[in-house]
Design an enzyme around this catalytic site. Structure first.
Site, short mmCIF file in Angstrom:
data_model
loop_
_atom_site.label_atom_id
_atom_site.label_comp_id
_atom_site.label_asym_id
_atom_site.label_seq_id
_atom_site.Cartn_x
_atom_site.Cartn_y
_atom_site.Cartn_z
N SER A 1 8.54 -5.25 14.91
CA SER A 1 9.97 -5.51 14.80
C SER A 1 10.67 -5.50 16.15
O SER A 1 11.84 -5.82 16.24
CB SER A 1 10.63 -4.48 13.90
OG SER A 1 10.40 -3.17 14.40
N GLY A 2 9.95 -5.13 17.22
CA GLY A 2 10.53 -5.07 18.55
C GLY A 2 9.45 -5.25 19.60
O GLY A 2 8.27 -5.45 19.29
N ASP B 1 0.86 -1.19 0.00
CA ASP B 1 0.00 0.00 0.00
C ASP B 1 0.89 1.24 0.00
O ASP B 1 1.23 1.78 1.05
CB ASP B 1 -0.92 -0.04 1.24
CG ASP B 1 -1.95 1.07 1.23
OD1 ASP B 1 -1.90 1.95 0.34
OD2 ASP B 1 -2.81 1.08 2.13
N HIS B 2 1.26 1.69 -1.20
CA HIS B 2 2.22 2.78 -1.36
C HIS B 2 1.63 3.95 -2.14
O HIS B 2 0.67 3.79 -2.91
CB HIS B 2 3.46 2.28 -2.11
CG HIS B 2 4.49 1.65 -1.24
ND1 HIS B 2 5.80 2.02 -1.27
CD2 HIS B 2 4.39 0.69 -0.31
CE1 HIS B 2 6.49 1.30 -0.39
NE2 HIS B 2 5.64 0.47 0.20
N ASN C 1 5.61 7.36 1.76
CA ASN C 1 4.21 7.34 1.35
C ASN C 1 3.33 8.32 2.10
O ASN C 1 2.29 8.73 1.59
CB ASN C 1 3.65 5.93 1.56
CG ASN C 1 4.46 4.90 0.80
OD1 ASN C 1 4.60 5.00 -0.41
ND2 ASN C 1 5.01 3.94 1.52
N THR D 1 8.75 -9.03 8.27
CA THR D 1 9.46 -9.39 7.03
C THR D 1 10.83 -9.99 7.32
O THR D 1 11.61 -10.21 6.39
CB THR D 1 9.62 -8.15 6.12
OG1 THR D 1 10.28 -7.11 6.85
CG2 THR D 1 8.26 -7.66 5.64
N GLY E 1 4.19 2.70 9.05
CA GLY E 1 4.38 3.44 7.82
C GLY E 1 5.77 3.96 7.54
O GLY E 1 6.71 3.79 8.32
N GLU E 2 5.89 4.64 6.38
CA GLU E 2 7.14 5.24 5.93
C GLU E 2 6.88 6.66 5.43
O GLU E 2 5.84 6.94 4.83
CB GLU E 2 7.77 4.43 4.78
CG GLU E 2 8.02 2.97 5.07
CD GLU E 2 6.88 2.10 4.58
OE1 GLU E 2 6.03 2.56 3.80
OE2 GLU E 2 6.82 0.94 5.02
#
Length: 320
Positions: A172-173, A37-38, A110, A190, A106-107
């Protein structure tokens, strides 16, 4: 048996192609279809980035068996969490209950298109508030919410599948794993890291689905596959602390200008050797994942990959 997924990679294919690949992947025997979803591709050479939710609606209508999943949607800037709940429920109805809402923090790539990218601590706060909004709306509640980042004066999702859309949270943590266990029905990662799975179980996620993803590049010529991976996926090894903050494809191009072809090929299996691709998949199985989605790197190679996967790869993965 681990369920095998196929990734509809929005960054490397247009919307009509993605729907066609989804139909082909279901016919080939894949259990699940996940979609990125980008708003932007990672690198300009990938060349695409259609609106994932329009594609999901079309895929839901065009397929009948495979599970569907957003992998993953960020509900903190580009989308308001109340709207995420509405569109997730709509896809749940269109797919007859086959859809899982995958969510992550998110990033910048995007999300900056609607305003400034918040600091990581603020993003984590926003993400937890988003989960507090989305979960009750998916469950059919009428919600009034007032937080530090979001206000929902009055919201109710009217069209919902018979069973509420399940959520899975990217982690991730320890902090994100705890959120996944508290608010969601599954974990997304991932990396084939068994420690993430252990933390998730300890936090209360034991028995829930664990969704992984592994990138490969199948093709008859290993050298050509390595070139494709370097051209389109050399950002892959930088890690999420870097990937989450770079603002655009040109930034990823600059950040990866010294990454060598052999560096990328070390982390992504390339070429015609089915054993090599099976081993890349096996790492997630051994780490404890219940669902693993394959990414075939290279937009133009998807039809060839799907034919090969049906004939050679999927039978091998079913043995794991």
């Amino acid at each position: 048996m681990v369920k095998v997924g196929y990734t509809l990679m929005c960054e490397q294919a247009g919307p009509k192609q993605l729907v066609d690949y989804a139909v082909r992947a279901e016919a080939a025997g894949f259990d699940q279809l996940v979609i990125s979803d980008h708003y932007y591709p990672w690198l300009e050479s990938q060349g695409h980035s259609p609106y994932a939710w329009s594609v999901l609606g079309a895929v839901a209508h065009a397929t009948s068996r495979a599970e569907l999943m957003s992998f993953v949607t960020c509900p903190i800037r580009r989308y308001h969490p109340a709207v995420v709940a509405q569109k997730a429920s709509t896809v749940g109805v269109l797919s007859d209950g086959r859809f899982t809402l995958g969510l992550g923090a998110g990033e910048n790539l995007n999300e900056h298109v609607v305003g400034g990218w918040p600091h990581v601590q603020q993003r984590h706060e926003m993400f937890e508030e988003a989960l507090q909004i989305i979960r009750p709306l998916l469950d059919g509640e009428t919600l009034t919410f007032s937080g530090n980042h979001y206000d929902v004066p009055d919201a109710h999702v009217w069209d919902r599948p018979a069973q509420p859309v399940p959520m899975a949270v990217a982690a991730s943590g320890r902090q994100s794993v705890t959120l996944a266990a508290e608010y969601a029905n599954g974990l997304v990662s991932t990396e084939p890291d068994p420690h993430i799975i252990e933390m998730y179980d300890e936090a209360g996620g034991a028995g829930q689905p664990r969704y992984g993803q592994v990138a490969i590049c199948y093709g008859p010529d290993e050298a050509e596959c390595r070139k494709i991976v370097h051209d389109q996926f050399r950002w892959f090894g930088m890690g999420w602390k870097v990937n989450a903050d770079l603002p655009g494809p040109e930034s990823f191009a600059a950040a990866t200008q010294f990454v060598r072809e052999e560096d990328v090929a070390e982390g992504i299996s390339c070429g015609p050797d089915v054993d090599r691709h099976v081993e890349a998949f096996r790492k997630f199985v051994e780490a404890g994942f219940t669902h693993v989605a394959l990414v075939q790197v290279g937009g133009d190679t998807q039809p060839m990959f799907l034919d090969w996967a049906q004939e050679q790869l999927l039978p091998r993965l079913r043995e794991l």
